[in-house]
Design an enzyme around this catalytic site. Sequence first.
Site, PDB file in Angstrom:
ATOM      1  N   GLU A 155       0.845  -1.211   0.000  1.00  0.00           N
ATOM      2  CA  GLU A 155       0.000   0.000   0.000  1.00  0.00           C
ATOM      3  C   GLU A 155       0.879   1.260   0.000  1.00  0.00           C
ATOM      4  OE1 GLU A 155      -3.364  -0.092   2.702  1.00  0.00           O
ATOM      5  OE2 GLU A 155      -4.161  -1.874   1.693  1.00  0.00           O
ATOM      6  N   GLU A 180      -4.643  -9.008  -0.063  1.00  0.00           N
ATOM      7  CA  GLU A 180      -5.462  -8.714   1.130  1.00  0.00           C
ATOM      8  C   GLU A 180      -6.910  -8.660   0.695  1.00  0.00           C
ATOM      9  OE1 GLU A 180      -4.274  -5.466   3.681  1.00  0.00           O
ATOM     10  OE2 GLU A 180      -2.148  -5.843   3.276  1.00  0.00           O
TER      11      GLU A 180
HETATM   12  O1  AHR Z   1      -4.973  -5.951   7.030  1.00  0.00           O
HETATM   13  C1  AHR Z   1      -4.976  -4.742   7.714  1.00  0.00           C
HETATM   14  C2  AHR Z   1      -4.391  -3.604   6.905  1.00  0.00           C
HETATM   15  O2  AHR Z   1      -5.215  -3.331   5.818  1.00  0.00           O
HETATM   16  C3  AHR Z   1      -3.044  -3.858   6.278  1.00  0.00           C
HETATM   17  O3  AHR Z   1      -2.001  -3.632   7.155  1.00  0.00           O
HETATM   18  C4  AHR Z   1      -3.012  -2.851   5.169  1.00  0.00           C
HETATM   19  O4  AHR Z   1      -2.207  -3.255   4.099  1.00  0.00           O
HETATM   20  C5  AHR Z   1      -4.471  -2.697   4.795  1.00  0.00           C
HETATM   21  O5  AHR Z   1      -4.848  -1.375   4.707  1.00  0.00           O
END
Ligand code: AHR
Length: 504
Positions: free
Chosen positions: A180, A305
């Site tokens: 991110e 994710e």
């Molecule tokens: O999974 C929680 C968070 O969500 C992670 O650290 C981040 O990459 C995303 O915004």
Amino acid sequence: MGNKEKTMTRIIVDTDAGKTRISRFVYGHFAEHLGHCIYGGFWVGPDSPIPNTRGIRNDLVAAMKAIRAPVLRWPGGCFADEYHWQDGVGPRERRPAMLNYHWGQVVENNHFGTHEFLDLCEQIGCEPYICGNVGSGTVREMQQWIEYLTYDGDSPMARWRKQNGREKPWRIKYWGVGNENGGCGGSMRPEYYKDEFQRYGTFCRNLSGNTLYRIACGAYNDYVEWTDVLMKNYCGILMQGLSYHYYASHSLMRRLSTRQATGFNEWDWYETMRVARLMDNYLRQHIAAMDRHDPERKVGFIVDEWGTWWEVEPATNPAFLRQQNTLRDALVAGLTLHIFHDYAERIHMANIAQTINVLQAMALTDGPRMALTPTYYVFEMFKEHQDALRLPTHVECDECGMEDARIPMISASASRADDGWALLTLCNLSLDREETVSVTITGGSVAEVSARVLTHENMDAHNTFDAPNAVKPAPLAGVEATRNGLRLRVPPKSVVAIRFRVKA
Ligand code: AHR
């Protein structure tokens, strides 16, 4: 809510036309130094009374093996861009502590580091996926980490690894170049990150016969411009994968009665399913952008994710993201895995967030106690889809839902494994309608069949430490082999897995 009149869903599974395998890595996981995912989750330490192997909890390892967890991403997440790997190797008592700035500003003692993570992967029998630090780390730091991990000769980093107890290098394939980086990983513009990716990626070297699969940090939600910039004139030598994040988060939902994982109403249920289904829309857009620049589909899409995101459990640290996990989460998992199957030609990996005690977890722990979640059981019921040939599956069904939250009632996906067994999985998203499903199977007749169902009379049913088996798969009776396929009744709010063989 949906009306209760009787309908029939028709599904056609074409057992002759499968062309693409469902990568087993789509069933991947993610563990970040966040809340109690690592500490109090996987890691209890070697002196703990909780049964462990070199500090790693045995019950969790057994649970992850049972679902054939193929890959584990670590150390983050946002934490990855603040993590300095050198602090997490060597004798534990001498490792420096740090502040976990992003997740509650708690002290991280670095007791779980590189060696512990790779031991965990070896115990589970899964591939490691390490995410390197671009946001606050240096190129040198990332380069040396790879040398430490993979170099087989005599070098400063290889010597340090040996001193720390690991003679032979590890084999590391999946390597993330930041996380991110448009947000918590450095607030970069896509153009700027692309240049950073090229710079860091150049020094992520293949050493001693180890070949890295470099994953560039990708977009989230509908930020297609990021994907487009990363893919434009992409350098195939450096980039093998591009990541993507999407959460079915309460923040994307309209007027929920509660933002928590339990205690919701019917409208909340359907709104959740509507938001979970947006994954399909977004994937289509991002993959179209990838196809424009990479029509041969050389770069893998890595959804590293995904999952539901609710308000934290009452009386827990808001930065620890601990949430309960109900039948609703299980349906989101089933639906989303089916969506990934539909893009099997491009999606190489996906990692649900996060394995333990954080977001849409596989397991919740409290000291020695552990409860597997309904989501865990979806991964268990779907495990034979891993690396199986995806069979084209056409569904004709009614809609369900209420007011402006309406969705197709049945989601389905089928595959055939190398041992000849086929798996058809179904999700009935309706809260009140048992659905008769007629499945036409082309290419042969059904020889042997068995089916299981995950359901409960309460839509927010979940497993607790006192009642860990409240939501668990059970045999599904009444599945008939017909002249040209199968016929079954699928209970409301359920996930069903049907295994069968096809006789030519
Ligand atoms: O999974 C929680 C968070 O969500 C992670 O650290 C981040 O990459 C995303 O915004």
